[in-house]
Design a protein around this motif. Structure first.
Motif, PDB file in Angstrom:
ATOM      1  N   MET A   1      -5.572  -3.946  -1.766  1.00 18.05           N
ATOM      2  CA  MET A   1      -4.547  -4.491  -0.653  1.00 18.05           C
ATOM      3  C   MET A   1      -3.214  -4.759  -1.276  1.00 18.05           C
ATOM      4  O   MET A   1      -2.097  -4.477  -0.604  1.00 18.05           O
ATOM      5  N   GLY A   2      -3.282  -5.061  -2.512  1.00 20.30           N
ATOM      6  CA  GLY A   2      -2.282  -5.548  -3.508  1.00 20.30           C
ATOM      7  C   GLY A   2      -1.315  -4.264  -3.365  1.00 20.30           C
ATOM      8  O   GLY A   2       0.043  -4.179  -3.240  1.00 20.30           O
ATOM      9  N   THR A   3      -1.909  -3.154  -3.889  1.00 20.84           N
ATOM     10  CA  THR A   3      -1.276  -1.852  -3.980  1.00 20.84           C
ATOM     11  C   THR A   3      -0.587  -1.291  -2.603  1.00 20.84           C
ATOM     12  O   THR A   3       0.402  -0.697  -2.557  1.00 20.84           O
ATOM     13  N   VAL A   4      -1.335  -1.601  -1.587  1.00 18.77           N
ATOM     14  CA  VAL A   4      -1.122  -1.110  -0.296  1.00 18.77           C
ATOM     15  C   VAL A   4       0.383  -1.777  -0.112  1.00 18.77           C
ATOM     16  O   VAL A   4       1.333  -1.036   0.184  1.00 18.77           O
ATOM     17  N   PHE A   5       0.527  -2.980  -0.148  1.00 16.06           N
ATOM     18  CA  PHE A   5       1.780  -3.878  -0.093  1.00 16.06           C
ATOM     19  C   PHE A   5       2.793  -3.427  -0.685  1.00 16.06           C
ATOM     20  O   PHE A   5       3.845  -3.393  -0.419  1.00 16.06           O
ATOM     21  N   GLY A   6       2.329  -3.235  -2.197  1.00 15.68           N
ATOM     22  CA  GLY A   6       3.300  -2.783  -3.206  1.00 15.68           C
ATOM     23  C   GLY A   6       3.932  -1.414  -2.746  1.00 15.68           C
ATOM     24  O   GLY A   6       5.146  -1.331  -2.984  1.00 15.68           O
ATOM     25  N   ALA A   7       3.294  -0.406  -2.440  1.00 18.66           N
ATOM     26  CA  ALA A   7       3.793   0.802  -2.055  1.00 18.66           C
ATOM     27  C   ALA A   7       4.823   0.520  -0.743  1.00 18.66           C
ATOM     28  O   ALA A   7       5.968   0.889  -0.679  1.00 18.66           O
ATOM     29  N   ILE A   8       4.565  -0.407   0.117  1.00 17.10           N
ATOM     30  CA  ILE A   8       5.285  -0.569   1.152  1.00 17.10           C
ATOM     31  C   ILE A   8       6.527  -1.281   0.785  1.00 17.10           C
ATOM     32  O   ILE A   8       7.676  -1.058   1.192  1.00 17.10           O
ATOM     33  N   VAL A   9       6.439  -2.296  -0.118  1.00 17.84           N
ATOM     34  CA  VAL A   9       7.496  -2.802  -0.923  1.00 17.84           C
ATOM     35  C   VAL A   9       8.354  -1.733  -1.329  1.00 17.84           C
ATOM     36  O   VAL A   9       9.749  -1.786  -1.336  1.00 17.84           O
ATOM     37  N   VAL A  10       8.035  -0.992  -2.199  1.00 18.31           N
ATOM     38  CA  VAL A  10       8.681   0.259  -2.978  1.00 18.31           C
ATOM     39  C   VAL A  10       9.590   0.856  -1.889  1.00 18.31           C
ATOM     40  O   VAL A  10      10.690   1.148  -2.036  1.00 18.31           O
ATOM     41  N   GLN A  11       8.861   1.353  -0.800  1.00 18.44           N
ATOM     42  CA  GLN A  11       9.533   1.985   0.183  1.00 18.44           C
ATOM     43  C   GLN A  11      10.580   1.385   0.904  1.00 18.44           C
ATOM     44  O   GLN A  11      11.632   1.923   1.344  1.00 18.44           O
ATOM     45  N   LEU A  12      10.393  -0.258   1.055  1.00 17.27           N
ATOM     46  CA  LEU A  12      11.417  -1.006   1.647  1.00 17.27           C
ATOM     47  C   LEU A  12      12.750  -0.831   0.807  1.00 17.27           C
ATOM     48  O   LEU A  12      13.766  -1.015   1.561  1.00 17.27           O
ATOM     49  N   VAL A  13      12.417  -0.868  -0.476  1.00 20.30           N
ATOM     50  CA  VAL A  13      13.580  -0.974  -1.487  1.00 20.30           C
ATOM     51  C   VAL A  13      14.417   0.370  -1.202  1.00 20.30           C
ATOM     52  O   VAL A  13      15.720   0.678  -1.184  1.00 20.30           O
ATOM     53  N   THR A  14      13.720   1.503  -1.328  1.00 19.37           N
ATOM     54  CA  THR A  14      14.168   2.906  -0.756  1.00 19.37           C
ATOM     55  C   THR A  14      15.074   2.773   0.422  1.00 19.37           C
ATOM     56  O   THR A  14      16.171   3.410   0.641  1.00 19.37           O
ATOM     57  N   ILE A  15      14.406   2.263   1.528  1.00 19.52           N
ATOM     58  CA  ILE A  15      15.128   1.911   2.744  1.00 19.52           C
ATOM     59  C   ILE A  15      16.546   1.173   2.816  1.00 19.52           C
ATOM     60  O   ILE A  15      17.441   1.635   3.264  1.00 19.52           O
ATOM     61  N   ILE A  16      16.254   0.150   1.985  1.00 19.36           N
ATOM     62  CA  ILE A  16      17.424  -0.680   1.766  1.00 19.36           C
ATOM     63  C   ILE A  16      18.646   0.180   1.218  1.00 19.36           C
ATOM     64  O   ILE A  16      19.803   0.097   1.762  1.00 19.36           O
ATOM     65  N   VAL A  17      18.228   0.774   0.265  1.00 23.42           N
ATOM     66  CA  VAL A  17      19.462   1.779  -0.312  1.00 23.42           C
ATOM     67  C   VAL A  17      19.707   2.608   0.321  1.00 23.42           C
ATOM     68  O   VAL A  17      20.895   2.937   0.551  1.00 23.42           O
ATOM     69  N   ASN A  18      18.802   3.434   1.153  1.00 21.68           N
ATOM     70  CA  ASN A  18      19.358   4.891   2.082  1.00 21.68           C
ATOM     71  C   ASN A  18      19.919   4.367   3.282  1.00 21.68           C
ATOM     72  O   ASN A  18      20.962   4.952   3.619  1.00 21.68           O
ATOM     73  N   MET A  19      19.621   3.134   3.963  1.00 14.30           N
ATOM     74  CA  MET A  19      20.347   2.742   5.375  1.00 14.30           C
ATOM     75  C   MET A  19      21.383   2.041   5.150  1.00 14.30           C
ATOM     76  O   MET A  19      21.976   1.586   6.087  1.00 14.30           O
TER      77      MET A  19
END
Lengths: 333, 320
Positions: free
Chosen positions: A289-307
């Motif tokens: 579950m840590g990894t699941v949230f970790g992956a979403i966190v990584v994607q959120l960083v990408t989104i902050i950057v992209n959007m």
């Protein structure tokens, strides 16, 4: 590595002093998750809309799959940086068989199911090879997977043949953008199924316990009768399998296979996800579950950057910093 | 020392040289062009960049570590060198090298202070520094054009008595590195740390400082390699030098240095560098294989040699 004493000596009463750092370490991924959600809600326009949320969940798919495999690998005390290339090899195999066939062997294009099966098998073979070289031949994981990472893209190019670097899928592409009931993307369904399966594996099976034992102390694991070679091979093969799911679904979503870009740099995202998720890099308990949230966190960083019109190139730097911070908090006292 | 150790030592020490000579002989018979002086000079010119990195990597691997960030450091240095090439020549040369040393120092801090395993710290740095190179490049990560008239871009074209300058720089650096590894306290400390870190601590060696120095040297040499790259292609390439870490690690290991640290010879790294250079040269002369095959063959060779080392040396201490 060294053993970790659980410090039970001071456990005299019900009141065990709770250290803030320990709490942080345990819920690190949740902490990052909440902070990034709040940050995004404020600075990213239209973040809290269904469309954005859905895109997030679709885009996080390959990272999530690879990171789940990486969690098991890291739990066994290893590392796999060849994941991106394995994605490319898997996608290239599927594309070659499905779209063009192998004319030199007199092979016509085959149906989707056999092509996919071969794509999955190719990725599993790569993982299997990693595992054999690491466990049986005793070469360090970082060296083996570095070779596969760099040579693998060449191999993917060779598999794809001389045509262009990209190929268009037809009916498979429709599957990649399928929405169940017109709303829920098919990737979400796969994520739920795979995560449930992984949690079951980690919580209920002996396999995960053996992996953990090997990660904690390989020698001790061998001495208590665990077949360290085949468990390690199994871990890397499982990682390969998950890479093939990531590679083929991602190819289907963007309807091309480009061996130069499919799965490129996914190893950073995956390692970041695992690091944030709290699985120790010295090996030990796998925190799914840590990894699941970790992956979403990584994607959120990408989104902050992209959007927010931050140039894409900054995201590499941000993620590298996040990995280092996450590992810093993990280090042994 | 028993006889058995002597035979393994013999294979370890003479294997790379024999391989190199055999390859030279085969290539010379197969391709008449291989035998020309120009081709030899060209091989040295081509391997000079990865060769410089291999020197730094030898120190790192001898100390028991690994550095995956070298390619990205070279890219950063390359972009900086191109940016500064129009101005004062001295800055265009010094700043990229200092940048390389700084990134190397950052690696060292992460490894010695934060106690992050070398492969993870330098992997993060490999990706972070690549991002840095893109940030410093032109919009969209386009290459930065270097000032073609600057003397920086003349380095790779000029030669001294027929020997190209990059080759001279590489060989000079190698000679210095051989002397440092063999005769200085620092060089001996690196072997001691790689051989047994705990013992090195107990002997009173300053492990942290020596390790810092190792990664700084590696970063600095990667910076020089980036400089030569800019000089060669006349532009700062943020995407260049990807995969150089594999070539450097392969060169070091083919030269007989053990990945477990503490065992190996700086001078033998030259054999590894030349073996890989000749493979590349032969593939170019053959002309029918894609450049993909260079990576593939390098990788397979690396794995084969590591396999041979672990088998021959019977070192079961290699921790997977």
């Amino acid at each position: 590595m060294t053993s970790k004493p659980d410090a039970p000596a001071v456990e005299t009463g019900m009141l065990k002093p709770i250290k803030a750092t320990e709490v942080f370490r345990k819920y690190e991924s949740m902490f990052f998750f909440v902070v990034l959600i709040i940050l995004n809600a404020f600075i990213t326009p239209e973040f809290l809309e269904w469309g954005t949320l859905r895109n997030t969940l679709v885009q996080v798919f390959p990272v999530m799959m690879v990171a789940l495999g990486m969690t098991m690998v890291i739990s066994s005390g290893g590392i796999d940086i060849s994941v991106g290339s394995i994605m490319a090899i898997s996608g290239a195999t599927t594309a070659r068989l499905y779209v063009t066939g192998v004319s030199s062997l007199g092979l016509e294009p085959v149906g989707l199911a056999p092509a996919l099966a071969c794509g999955v098998a190719a990725a599993c073979m790569c993982g299997f090879l990693n595992g054999i070289l690491i466990a049986k031949c005793k070469i360090q994981p970082i060296i083996v997977t570095l070779v596969v990472m760099i040579a693998g893209r060449g191999l993917a190019q060779i598999i794809l043949g001389e045509l262009s670097t990209s190929l268009l899928f037809t009916s498979f592409a429709d599957f990649g953008s399928l929405r169940i009931g017109g709303v829920i993307p098919v990737q979400m369904l796969i994520v739920v199924v795979i995560v449930a399966a992984m949690i079951f594996v980690v919580k209920k099976t002996n396999f995960a316990k053996r992996v953990e034992a090997i990660g904690d102390n390989r020698r001790a694991a061998r001495l208590v009768g665990i077949n360290t070679v085949w468990v390690t091979v199994g871990v890397y093969t499982l990682c390969g399998l998950l890479c093939s799911i990531a590679g083929n679904m991602e190819a289907a979503r963007i309807s091309v296979v480009n061996v130069g870009s499919l799965g490129l740099l996914v190893e950073l995202d995956a390692i970041a996800a695992v690091a944030i998720g709290g699985t120790a890099f010295s090996g030990g308990k796998a925190r799914i579950m840590g990894t699941v949230f970790g992956a979403i966190v990584v994607q959120l960083v990408t989104i902050i950057v992209n959007m927010n019109n931050i140039p894409d190139k900054y995201s590499l730097l941000f993620k590298a910093v996040i990995v280092i911070i996450a590992l810093w908090t993990q280090r042994k006292k | 020392m028993t006889k058995k150790i002597d035979t393994t030592r013999l294979i370890r020490s003479q294997g790379p040289l024999v391989t190199l000579l055999v390859m030279c002989a085969v290539a010379a018979c197969w391709f008449p062009e291989f035998r020309t002086y120009d081709n030899m000079a060209n091989i040295f010119k081509q391997v000079s960049m990865t060769g410089l990195i291999s020197i730094g990597m030898t120190f790192v691997i001898l100390s028991g570590g690994i550095d995956l960030s070298v390619g990205s450091i070279a890219a950063v240095a390359s972009v900086i060198a191109a940016r500064l090439s129009g101005g004062v020549g001295l800055f265009a040369v010094l700043v990229p090298i200092i940048a390389g040393i700084t990134i190397g120092a950052a690696n060292g801090v992460l490894i010695t202070r934060a106690k992050i395993p070398p492969f993870i710290a330098t992997l993060s740095m490999m990706l972070g520094a690549r991002g840095l190179a893109f940030i410093m490049a032109d919009k969209g990560g386009a290459p930065v054009g270097a000032d073609k008239t600057a003397w920086l871009s003349q380095i790779s074209k000029a030669d001294l008595l027929g020997v190209p300058w990059p080759a001279i720089i590489f060989v000079l650096a190698l000679v210095v590195a051989i002397l440092v590894a063999r005769y200085t306290p620092f060089g001996r400390s690196v072997y001691a740390i790689g051989g047994n870190e705990e013992a090195a601590v107990m002997m009173g060696l300053n492990v942290s400082r020596n390790k810092m120095l190792v990664y700084m040297i590696c970063g600095g040499l990667a910076g020089v390699a980036g400089l030569l790259l800019t000089s060669r292609v006349n532009s700062g390439q943020p995407t260049a030098a990807a995969g150089w870490e594999l070539i450097a690690i392969a060169a070091v290991v083919i030269g007989g240095t053990a990945l477990t640290g503490g065992v190996g010879k700086m001078s033998h790294t030259l054999y590894g560098v030349l073996i890989l250079g000749i493979i590349r040269n032969v593939i170019n002369l053959y002309g029918k294989l894609d450049y993909w095959y260079i990576d593939l063959i390098t990788g397979i060779l690396l794995l084969a040699v590591v396999l041979l080392q672990t088998r021959i040396a019977g070192k079961q201490a290699v921790k997977p």
